[in-house]
Design an enzyme around this catalytic site. Structure first.
Site, mmCIF file in Angstrom:
data_model
loop_
_atom_site.group_PDB
_atom_site.id
_atom_site.type_symbol
_atom_site.label_atom_id
_atom_site.label_comp_id
_atom_site.label_asym_id
_atom_site.label_seq_id
_atom_site.Cartn_x
_atom_site.Cartn_y
_atom_site.Cartn_z
ATOM 1 N N LYS A 1 0.838 -1.202 0.000
ATOM 2 C CA LYS A 1 0.000 0.000 0.000
ATOM 3 C C LYS A 1 0.878 1.259 0.000
ATOM 4 O O LYS A 1 2.095 1.175 0.227
ATOM 5 C CB LYS A 1 -0.921 -0.050 1.214
ATOM 6 C CG LYS A 1 -1.922 -1.215 1.180
ATOM 7 C CD LYS A 1 -2.761 -1.220 2.451
ATOM 8 C CE LYS A 1 -3.861 -2.264 2.387
ATOM 9 N NZ LYS A 1 -4.740 -2.183 3.578
ATOM 10 N N TYR B 1 -12.922 -2.598 -2.878
ATOM 11 C CA TYR B 1 -13.430 -2.535 -1.505
ATOM 12 C C TYR B 1 -14.950 -2.425 -1.455
ATOM 13 O O TYR B 1 -15.502 -1.839 -0.527
ATOM 14 C CB TYR B 1 -12.769 -1.364 -0.767
ATOM 15 C CG TYR B 1 -11.318 -1.619 -0.375
ATOM 16 C CD1 TYR B 1 -10.964 -2.735 0.382
ATOM 17 C CD2 TYR B 1 -10.304 -0.731 -0.746
ATOM 18 C CE1 TYR B 1 -9.636 -2.961 0.746
ATOM 19 C CE2 TYR B 1 -8.967 -0.958 -0.377
ATOM 20 C CZ TYR B 1 -8.653 -2.075 0.372
ATOM 21 O OH TYR B 1 -7.339 -2.306 0.756
ATOM 22 N N ASN C 1 -1.713 -0.075 7.287
ATOM 23 C CA ASN C 1 -1.237 -1.437 7.588
ATOM 24 C C ASN C 1 -0.408 -2.080 6.465
ATOM 25 O O ASN C 1 -0.320 -3.297 6.352
ATOM 26 C CB ASN C 1 -2.374 -2.332 8.073
ATOM 27 C CG ASN C 1 -3.486 -2.472 7.060
ATOM 28 O OD1 ASN C 1 -3.394 -1.934 5.957
ATOM 29 N ND2 ASN C 1 -4.532 -3.187 7.419
ATOM 30 N N HIS D 1 -1.755 -5.405 1.387
ATOM 31 C CA HIS D 1 -3.033 -6.081 1.149
ATOM 32 C C HIS D 1 -2.752 -7.492 0.658
ATOM 33 O O HIS D 1 -1.807 -7.720 -0.095
ATOM 34 C CB HIS D 1 -3.842 -5.343 0.077
ATOM 35 C CG HIS D 1 -4.990 -6.170 -0.458
ATOM 36 N ND1 HIS D 1 -6.204 -6.237 0.186
ATOM 37 C CD2 HIS D 1 -5.082 -7.012 -1.528
ATOM 38 C CE1 HIS D 1 -7.004 -7.070 -0.483
ATOM 39 N NE2 HIS D 1 -6.353 -7.553 -1.526
ATOM 40 N N GLU E 1 -10.094 -10.145 -7.624
ATOM 41 C CA GLU E 1 -9.160 -9.018 -7.489
ATOM 42 C C GLU E 1 -8.077 -9.043 -8.578
ATOM 43 O O GLU E 1 -7.705 -8.000 -9.111
ATOM 44 C CB GLU E 1 -8.521 -9.040 -6.094
ATOM 45 C CG GLU E 1 -9.535 -8.725 -4.996
ATOM 46 C CD GLU E 1 -8.948 -8.856 -3.585
ATOM 47 O OE1 GLU E 1 -7.738 -9.129 -3.456
ATOM 48 O OE2 GLU E 1 -9.720 -8.684 -2.625
HETATM 49 N N1 UDP Z 1 -9.462 -0.639 7.636
HETATM 50 C C1 UDP Z 1 -9.453 0.526 8.403
HETATM 51 N N2 UDP Z 1 -10.106 0.524 9.597
HETATM 52 C C2 UDP Z 1 -10.770 -0.559 10.080
HETATM 53 C C3 UDP Z 1 -10.789 -1.733 9.297
HETATM 54 C C4 UDP Z 1 -10.123 -1.742 8.084
HETATM 55 O O1 UDP Z 1 -8.857 1.517 8.011
HETATM 56 O O2 UDP Z 1 -11.346 -0.490 11.171
HETATM 57 C C5 UDP Z 1 -8.760 -0.661 6.358
HETATM 58 C C6 UDP Z 1 -7.400 -1.359 6.443
HETATM 59 O O3 UDP Z 1 -6.490 -0.684 5.588
HETATM 60 C C7 UDP Z 1 -7.725 -2.741 5.915
HETATM 61 C C8 UDP Z 1 -8.713 -2.376 4.800
HETATM 62 O O4 UDP Z 1 -9.512 -1.370 5.382
HETATM 63 O O5 UDP Z 1 -6.562 -3.394 5.445
HETATM 64 C C9 UDP Z 1 -9.589 -3.497 4.333
HETATM 65 O O6 UDP Z 1 -10.260 -4.065 5.430
HETATM 66 P P1 UDP Z 1 -10.408 -5.651 5.574
HETATM 67 O O7 UDP Z 1 -11.353 -5.909 6.690
HETATM 68 O O8 UDP Z 1 -10.710 -6.243 4.248
HETATM 69 O O9 UDP Z 1 -8.950 -6.076 6.079
HETATM 70 P P2 UDP Z 1 -7.762 -6.845 5.328
HETATM 71 O O10 UDP Z 1 -8.375 -7.850 4.412
HETATM 72 O O11 UDP Z 1 -6.948 -5.807 4.596
HETATM 73 O O12 UDP Z 1 -6.976 -7.483 6.431
HETATM 74 MG MG MG Z 2 -9.868 -7.710 2.982
#
Ligand code: UDP
Ligand code: MG
Length: 181
Positions: free
Chosen positions: A40, A80, A143, A146, A157
């Site tokens: 990211k 997303y 974080n 991805h 994706e």
């Molecule tokens: N995210 C955020 N706040 C939250 C949860 C998610 O900013 O409370 C962001 C974070 O960058 C995360 C992305 O949204 O990686 C996608 O969320 P997902 O639940 O799909 O998590 P991932 O699959 O990336 O672990």
């Molecule tokens: Mg996810």
């Protein structure tokens, strides 16, 4: 007998990539599972691209596609789509479009499940040390990386982020570059 199977499976594990098991040869086929991994904008800014690549290479996965891009908002919206109602969604789109991303497709046995384990929990404070997020991130909103969370999600994706012409078929490469035996 046990020894034989041990040796046989060891040989299978050590089989060089230049000699893939081929469909139709009567034996098992080489696993073709693929996943989308993206460093990211915060990870790119912090020069963590090389570290992420190294972890996937060392684990034994094969890179089949890679590019650096500024992700269009239309792609992010589709990527997303399940999170559209979430309070953090607008900030997430701003974050993901704040700079270039390095997108990759990795291939290998159970790569979807394994890469989720390698990146760690979404919430950085829950991510175990040794995982990418557990080593490099302190907050869920930055974080670093991805990775697709299911085989079906990965297929969706990959199609969204890559043209099929941008992805390599290692079986073809192996076939042409293999040393004569
Ligand atoms: N995210 C955020 N706040 C939250 C949860 C998610 O900013 O409370 C962001 C974070 O960058 C995360 C992305 O949204 O990686 C996608 O969320 P997902 O639940 O799909 O998590 P991932 O699959 O990336 O672990
Ligand atoms: Mg996810």
């Amino acid at each position: 007998m046990g020894r034989f199977f041990e040796r046989a499976s060891l040989r299978l594990l050590l089989r060089p990539w230049s000699a893939p098991l081929r469909a139709g040869s009567g034996g098992p086929t080489w696993p073709r599972e693929r996943t989308l991994v993206a460093v990211k904008p915060d990870g790119v800014q912090r020069r963590l691209v090389g570290d992420v690549i190294q972890r996937f290479e060392r684990r034994g996965f094969r890179l089949v596609g890679m590019k650096m891009l500024q992700v269009p908002e239309s792609v992010l919206a589709e990527h997303y789509q399940d999170l559209q109602g979430k309070p953090f969604y607008p900030a997430l789109i701003r974050y993901m479009s704040s700079g270039p991303v390095v997108a990759m497709v990795w291939e290998g046995h159970n790569v979807v499940r394994t890469s989720r384990a390698m990146i760690g929990d979404t919430d950085s404070s829950e991510a175990a040390p040794g995982t990418i997020r557990g080593d490099f991130s302190t907050h869920v909103s930055r974080n670093v990386v991805h990775a697709s969370d299911s085989v079906e999600g990965a297929q969706r994706e990959i199609q969204l982020w890559f043209q099929s012409s941008e992805l390599l078929s290692w079986a073809d490469v192996d076939h042409h570059s293999a040393a004569p035996v």
